[in-house]
Scaffold this motif. Structure first.
Motif, PDB file in Angstrom:
ATOM      1  N   ILE A 224       0.829  -1.210   0.000  1.00 25.00           N
ATOM      2  CA  ILE A 224       0.000   0.000   0.000  1.00 25.00           C
ATOM      3  C   ILE A 224       0.864   1.261   0.000  1.00 25.00           C
ATOM      4  N   LEU A 225       2.049   1.191   0.611  1.00 29.79           N
ATOM      5  CA  LEU A 225       2.973   2.327   0.566  1.00 29.79           C
ATOM      6  C   LEU A 225       3.488   2.563  -0.853  1.00 29.79           C
ATOM      7  N   ALA A 226       3.595   1.479  -1.623  1.00 34.37           N
ATOM      8  CA  ALA A 226       4.075   1.586  -3.008  1.00 34.37           C
ATOM      9  C   ALA A 226       2.967   2.005  -3.972  1.00 34.37           C
ATOM     10  N   GLY A 227       1.743   2.185  -3.452  1.00 37.61           N
ATOM     11  CA  GLY A 227       0.652   2.679  -4.284  1.00 37.61           C
ATOM     12  C   GLY A 227      -0.227   1.617  -4.893  1.00 37.61           C
ATOM     13  N   HIS A 228      -0.341   0.463  -4.200  1.00 36.22           N
ATOM     14  CA  HIS A 228      -1.126  -0.637  -4.750  1.00 36.22           C
ATOM     15  C   HIS A 228      -2.240  -1.059  -3.788  1.00 36.22           C
ATOM     16  N   ASN A 229      -3.262  -1.677  -4.346  1.00 36.43           N
ATOM     17  CA  ASN A 229      -4.304  -2.300  -3.530  1.00 36.43           C
ATOM     18  C   ASN A 229      -3.756  -3.606  -2.967  1.00 36.43           C
ATOM     19  N   VAL A 230      -4.196  -3.972  -1.776  1.00 36.60           N
ATOM     20  CA  VAL A 230      -3.661  -5.181  -1.154  1.00 36.60           C
ATOM     21  C   VAL A 230      -4.785  -6.059  -0.609  1.00 36.60           C
ATOM     22  N   ILE A 231      -4.555  -7.360  -0.685  1.00 38.94           N
ATOM     23  CA  ILE A 231      -5.468  -8.351  -0.117  1.00 38.94           C
ATOM     24  C   ILE A 231      -4.641  -9.282   0.759  1.00 38.94           C
ATOM     25  N   GLY A 232      -5.038  -9.450   1.994  1.00 41.34           N
ATOM     26  CA  GLY A 232      -4.353 -10.356   2.903  1.00 41.34           C
ATOM     27  C   GLY A 232      -5.288 -11.419   3.425  1.00 41.34           C
ATOM     28  N   ILE A 233      -4.791 -12.637   3.536  1.00 40.54           N
ATOM     29  CA  ILE A 233      -5.575 -13.749   4.092  1.00 40.54           C
ATOM     30  C   ILE A 233      -4.751 -14.385   5.202  1.00 40.54           C
ATOM     31  N   ASP A 234      -5.357 -14.598   6.344  1.00 42.68           N
ATOM     32  CA  ASP A 234      -4.684 -15.343   7.409  1.00 42.68           C
ATOM     33  C   ASP A 234      -5.722 -15.999   8.300  1.00 42.68           C
ATOM     34  N   ILE A 235      -5.427 -17.233   8.687  1.00 45.10           N
ATOM     35  CA  ILE A 235      -6.385 -17.983   9.495  1.00 45.10           C
ATOM     36  C   ILE A 235      -6.453 -17.469  10.927  1.00 45.10           C
ATOM     37  N   ASP A 236      -5.389 -16.783  11.363  1.00 49.23           N
ATOM     38  CA  ASP A 236      -5.327 -16.289  12.734  1.00 49.23           C
ATOM     39  C   ASP A 236      -6.025 -14.928  12.824  1.00 49.23           C
ATOM     40  N   PRO A 237      -7.105 -14.802  13.592  1.00 51.66           N
ATOM     41  CA  PRO A 237      -7.876 -13.558  13.590  1.00 51.66           C
ATOM     42  C   PRO A 237      -7.152 -12.365  14.212  1.00 51.66           C
ATOM     43  N   LEU A 238      -6.300 -12.607  15.214  1.00 48.96           N
ATOM     44  CA  LEU A 238      -5.538 -11.484  15.768  1.00 48.96           C
ATOM     45  C   LEU A 238      -4.552 -10.968  14.721  1.00 48.96           C
ATOM     46  N   SER A 239      -3.894 -11.870  14.001  1.00 50.40           N
ATOM     47  CA  SER A 239      -2.987 -11.464  12.921  1.00 50.40           C
ATOM     48  C   SER A 239      -3.728 -10.637  11.881  1.00 50.40           C
ATOM     49  N   ALA A 240      -4.925 -11.089  11.523  1.00 44.60           N
ATOM     50  CA  ALA A 240      -5.724 -10.372  10.521  1.00 44.60           C
ATOM     51  C   ALA A 240      -6.070  -8.967  11.002  1.00 44.60           C
ATOM     52  N   LEU A 241      -6.385  -8.827  12.292  1.00 44.75           N
ATOM     53  CA  LEU A 241      -6.718  -7.503  12.823  1.00 44.75           C
ATOM     54  C   LEU A 241      -5.483  -6.605  12.847  1.00 44.75           C
ATOM     55  N   ILE A 242      -4.327  -7.163  13.205  1.00 39.97           N
ATOM     56  CA  ILE A 242      -3.080  -6.392  13.170  1.00 39.97           C
ATOM     57  C   ILE A 242      -2.834  -5.894  11.748  1.00 39.97           C
ATOM     58  N   SER A 243      -2.993  -6.771  10.765  1.00 39.51           N
ATOM     59  CA  SER A 243      -2.791  -6.398   9.361  1.00 39.51           C
ATOM     60  C   SER A 243      -3.766  -5.309   8.933  1.00 39.51           C
ATOM     61  N   LYS A 244      -4.997  -5.447   9.363  1.00 38.25           N
ATOM     62  CA  LYS A 244      -6.011  -4.442   9.011  1.00 38.25           C
ATOM     63  C   LYS A 244      -5.627  -3.071   9.546  1.00 38.25           C
ATOM     64  N   VAL A 245      -5.212  -3.025  10.800  1.00 36.97           N
ATOM     65  CA  VAL A 245      -4.853  -1.754  11.432  1.00 36.97           C
ATOM     66  C   VAL A 245      -3.619  -1.145  10.757  1.00 36.97           C
ATOM     67  N   LYS A 246      -2.649  -1.974  10.427  1.00 31.12           N
ATOM     68  CA  LYS A 246      -1.391  -1.472   9.861  1.00 31.12           C
ATOM     69  C   LYS A 246      -1.551  -0.929   8.445  1.00 31.12           C
ATOM     70  N   THR A 247      -2.646  -1.280   7.774  1.00 29.96           N
ATOM     71  CA  THR A 247      -2.830  -0.849   6.387  1.00 29.96           C
ATOM     72  C   THR A 247      -4.036   0.057   6.185  1.00 29.96           C
ATOM     73  N   THR A 248      -4.664   0.479   7.278  1.00 34.58           N
ATOM     74  CA  THR A 248      -5.873   1.300   7.174  1.00 34.58           C
ATOM     75  C   THR A 248      -5.570   2.769   7.470  1.00 34.58           C
ATOM     76  N   SER A 249      -5.954   3.633   6.549  1.00 36.32           N
ATOM     77  CA  SER A 249      -5.837   5.077   6.770  1.00 36.32           C
ATOM     78  C   SER A 249      -7.022   5.523   7.625  1.00 36.32           C
ATOM     79  N   VAL A 250      -6.743   6.014   8.817  1.00 35.01           N
ATOM     80  CA  VAL A 250      -7.815   6.437   9.711  1.00 35.01           C
ATOM     81  C   VAL A 250      -8.127   7.916   9.512  1.00 35.01           C
ATOM     82  N   ASP A 251      -9.287   8.319   9.950  1.00 35.85           N
ATOM     83  CA  ASP A 251      -9.639   9.732   9.969  1.00 35.85           C
ATOM     84  C   ASP A 251      -8.840  10.397  11.086  1.00 35.85           C
ATOM     85  N   VAL A 252      -7.928  11.283  10.712  1.00 29.84           N
ATOM     86  CA  VAL A 252      -6.979  11.842  11.681  1.00 29.84           C
ATOM     87  C   VAL A 252      -7.675  12.653  12.763  1.00 29.84           C
TER      88      VAL A 252
END
Length: 442
Positions: A81-109
């Protein structure tokens, strides 16, 4: 198996073209920049690998789609996403998935500043929280002071939708605060900070860090990096994280989405027990995933590739002579484990067979989702099972090749960050090299 190693020293930037069989010694300190440093995570690969692959195969283009089917804590996704691309992540571990979601989500500042300011003030004022972990032995894992302060923080984070509105902007900030909260839990617990297994040492007594002080410090880091991410990333880019297995129905999960590049690091044989590793965190946020108790955690664990926590009934009828991979080099190794390890050989042979069988299902699924000439970069380490060495990387090449993938290159790099990479005393061994396998869909 590598005995003597000659390293090619590289500073920060991996060259586009690498001679097959090369082993790189990548000199860098930049492995936790951006949102990469949000949460400790065992055995994650360095961001330089996906960055290399993105620059090599997507060049200077923008808006392509990158898939990581074992996304873990999101290293590939952040670089994508830093390089300007759309990203899709899959992981069976739900905590890992939430970490990934947070690390790649632009929040309302503005929302982030508003909610975090309220949270900080309320933590300092509130005397008691009403969140109680579903764990009878919580006093073993945490001091009374830590339990009190963690309870207050989690109680207040739970109140955010009611206080600020139940909408996506608020939910994104709440998720960020949950991962910030999760990131301090191991350090404020009585459990050893570095061990792969979550345990309280009675010989090396730990002095836990103060929960409030550490949370406020982490919150400052999270806010700073989340604000920078939001300013850097194109708001039109998408980050989609799916908490699910990557060995079943990938086509349905991806809904015929065109994938321009795939990059991943799958689990190892007899993989790290991610749930055991995250146990103290799950006591405090596992209710979000129905994994707040050890019983529920163990039920989930059986779905993970490489899981070694299996019941005897599952492998009772298995032998490596009547159940085979039909790849001679793998079958011979499985028979060696079965025949030489008199204590655990039966189980270890089955666990290893199951790992390769599940990875074959994965390659089969990936072949359905990638177009011809699309590259799939996979990072994996070799392993020892019952003191028998497995050329895991080469075996995965054999499996991939009979599932419509050709190998275009194989090179390695020296592992330096050993957070939770320890000598498993014949149960896997220290992994010295991660191999980068460059596949192309045929």
């Amino acid at each position: 198996m590598i005995v003597a190693m000659e390293y090619l020293f590289v500073k920060e930037i991996i060259p586009t073209e690498i001679e097959r069989g090369s082993i790189l010694n990548i000199c860098t300190r930049n492995v936790t920049m951006h949102t990469h440093g949000f949460h400790k995570y065992p055995a994650k690969f360095i961001p330089h690998i996906p960055k290399w692959a993105i620059e090599k195969y997507l060049n200077s283009s923008k808006g392509k789609t990158i898939l990581d089917p074992f996304c873990g804590s999101g290293t590939t996704l952040v670089e994508g996403i830093l390089a300007g691309h759309n990203v899709i992540g899959i992981d069976i571990d739900p905590l890992s998935a939430l970490i990934s979601k947070v690390k790649t989500t632009s929040v309302d500042v503005a929302e982030l500043y508003k909610i975090s300011s309220w949270l900080t003030k309320e933590i300092k004022k509130k005397k008691k929280g009403n969140f109680i972990p579903d764990c009878e032995t919580i006093g073993h894992w945490f001091t009374k002071d830590a339990i009190k302060k963690l309870s207050i923080i989690r109680t207040l984070i739970n109140q955010i939708p009611e206080k600020f509105g139940d909408n996506k902007k608020t939910k994104d900030v709440q998720d960020l605060l949950l991962i910030c909260f999760s990131s301090i839990i191991r350090r404020v617990s009585n459990a050893d900070n570095e061990s792969q297994k979550t345990y309280v040492s009675h010989t090396k007594i730990k002095e836990p860090e103060d929960a409030n002080s550490l949370f406020f410090s982490q919150l400052d880091l999270f806010i700073d990096r989340a604000v920078k991410l939001s300013a850097t990333v194109n708001s039109k880019l998408t980050s989609k994280i799916i908490s699910s297995s990557s060995v079943q129905s990938l086509e349905k999960k991806l809904k015929r989405q065109v994938i321009d590049l795939a990059i991943t690091s799958p689990p190892y044989i007899k993989a790290i027990d991610y749930i055991y590793n995250q146990m103290v965190e799950l006591f405090w946020i596992g209710d979000l995933f129905q994994m707040q108790t050890q019983t529920k955690q163990n039920s989930k664990k059986i779905e993970y590739i490489g899981n070694k926590q299996i019941q005897k009934a599952e492998f009772n009828q298995y032998t490596p002579y009547n159940t085979i991979m039909s790849i001679d080099k793998i079958d011979e190794k499985l028979q060696q484990v079965y025949g030489t390890d008199k204590k655990n050989g039966h189980k270890h042979s089955y666990v290893t067979f199951k790992y390769f069988a599940e990875m074959e299902k994965h390659f089969s699924e990936m072949a359905k989702c990638l177009s011809k000439k699309t590259h799939y970069i996979m990072v994996v380490g070799d392993s020892s099972v019952s003191d028998i060495f497995f050329d895991t990387a080469d075996f995965l090449i054999d499996i991939a090749e009979r599932n419509s993938f050709g190998i275009t290159n194989k090179w390695g790099y020296k592992i330096k960050n050993r957070f939770m990479r320890f000598d498993r005393k014949g149960r896997g061994g220290i992994i010295e090299i991660d191999w980068v396998l460059d596949f192309e869909k045929e």
